[in-house]
Design a protein around this motif. Structure first.
Motif, PDB file in Angstrom:
ATOM      1  N   UNK A 186       0.926  -1.387  -0.002  1.00 18.86           N
ATOM      2  CA  UNK A 186      -0.115  -0.024   0.086  1.00 18.86           C
ATOM      3  C   UNK A 186       0.763   1.170  -0.090  1.00 18.86           C
ATOM      4  N   UNK A 187       1.987   1.081   0.664  1.00 13.94           N
ATOM      5  CA  UNK A 187       2.926   2.639   0.625  1.00 13.94           C
ATOM      6  C   UNK A 187       3.401   2.659  -0.557  1.00 13.94           C
ATOM      7  N   UNK A 221      -8.633  -2.276   3.970  1.00 14.07           N
ATOM      8  CA  UNK A 221      -8.291  -1.502   5.270  1.00 14.07           C
ATOM      9  C   UNK A 221      -6.701  -0.792   4.585  1.00 14.07           C
ATOM     10  N   UNK A 222      -6.003  -1.724   4.039  1.00 13.66           N
ATOM     11  CA  UNK A 222      -4.815  -1.329   3.420  1.00 13.66           C
ATOM     12  C   UNK A 222      -4.927  -0.455   2.252  1.00 13.66           C
ATOM     13  N   UNK A 224      -6.189   5.142  -1.471  1.00 13.20           N
ATOM     14  CA  UNK A 224      -7.163   6.148  -2.170  1.00 13.20           C
ATOM     15  C   UNK A 224      -6.928   7.440  -1.586  1.00 13.20           C
ATOM     16  N   UNK A 225      -6.568   7.385   0.065  1.00  9.41           N
ATOM     17  CA  UNK A 225      -6.338   8.851   0.520  1.00  9.41           C
ATOM     18  C   UNK A 225      -5.108   9.550   0.440  1.00  9.41           C
ATOM     19  N   UNK A 244     -15.543  -0.296  -0.711  1.00  9.78           N
ATOM     20  CA  UNK A 244     -15.327  -0.079   0.740  1.00  9.78           C
ATOM     21  C   UNK A 244     -14.340   0.835   1.245  1.00  9.78           C
ATOM     22  N   UNK A 245     -13.288   0.815   0.514  1.00  9.91           N
ATOM     23  CA  UNK A 245     -12.105   1.721   1.066  1.00  9.91           C
ATOM     24  C   UNK A 245     -12.148   3.097   0.471  1.00  9.91           C
ATOM     25  N   UNK A 246     -13.254   3.465  -0.206  1.00  9.77           N
ATOM     26  CA  UNK A 246     -13.401   4.544  -0.856  1.00  9.77           C
ATOM     27  C   UNK A 246     -12.905   4.705  -2.384  1.00  9.77           C
TER      28      UNK A 246
END
Length: 264
Positions: free
Chosen positions: A154-155, A181-182, A187-188, A216-218
């Motif tokens: 994810x990073x 979750x990751x 997304x952010x 679900x994560x956006x």
């Protein structure tokens, strides 16, 4: 974002969510299953609920009569799996050529962390500049790929999607990190809509579960190729993915709505 770009972005999605079916794989893999009779596949996926389809410029004459009024994206770079390095994406078209081919948007693939990253950064920057002048949206396919890089970290994915925004893209595609979750971090990492790639098919339920997790994560949807166009029933699997992306269905609900059996 200018009015032209915003208007055309609406043509390749629905209410800010996107179900894109890329079929540019003919340059990468050859005329694989689902792409020989690409006309029938395009008809099936757009009837099934795809918002838009994506190909290289030369396929445009085969797209327009069969896309049922849906959006069209022209991909601007490529490579082959039989060449010296499939990560070495080279420009195959320009924004102007895509416009002449009837495109509503263009896309560019960039492998962040690869040996080819510097040139691909320059390529994407030139494309976003040209596209902005013409009011054409840019889908940046920014993957984390290179020596020692985990393509689902994810990073690394967060860095990849941010790079796309920094270079002026309007929509970002990247790999799914594996869980909601990751993927929230990915997304952010950008203010742009993020859609996930499909990758190699792993079964209908796994495909839909990944889409559900991304949403679900956006996330804003999917740009999914082989899992759709190589499916035994491209229209049905597109309908299932559309149910998750546009109707917030669960994976099981989507399978049921599309008339697909749940794998056991």
């Amino acid at each position: 974002m200018n009015a032209g770009t915003r208007t055309r972005l609406d043509r390749i999605g629905t209410d800010g969510r996107y179900l894109v079916v890329p079929m540019d794989h003919g340059i990468t893999l050859g005329a694989v299953r689902g792409l020989k009779d690409i006309e029938s596949t395009i008809d099936a996926v757009t009837r099934g609920g795809a918002d838009s389809v994506l190909t290289q410029k030369g396929i445009a004459p085969r797209v327009h009569p069969n896309k049922n009024g849906k959006g069209y994206i022209v991909h601007l770079n490529g490579s082959t799996v039989i060449g010296p390095d499939s990560d070495d994406k080279r420009m195959t078209s320009t924004v102007e050529e895509a416009v002449r081919a009837g495109a509503d948007a263009v896309s560019v693939h960039l492998n962040v962390g690869s040996n080819h990253e510097p040139r691909q950064i320059e390529d994407l920057a030139r494309v976003t500049d040209a596209a902005s002048r013409l009011g054409i949206p840019v889908l940046a396919m920014t993957y984390a790929r290179g020596p020692g890089i985990d393509g689902h970290d994810p990073e690394s994915l967060g860095h990849a999607v941010r790079l796309g925004e920094e270079l002026g893209a309007d929509l970002i595609k990247t790999a799914y990190s594996g869980d909601a979750e990751s993927f929230e971090h990915v997304v952010e990492s950008t203010r742009l809509p993020v859609v996930i790639a499909g990758g190699a098919p792993e079964g209908d339920h796994a495909t839909l579960a990944a889409v559900r997790g991304a949403m679900d994560a956006g996330g804003a949807g999917v740009s999914m190729g082989r899992s759709i166009f190589q499916h035994d029933d491209p229209e049905a699997i597109t309908r299932a993915v559309a149910a998750v992306v546009h109707d917030d269905a669960s994976a099981d609900e989507a399978l049921d709505l599309a008339g697909l059996s749940v794998e056991v």
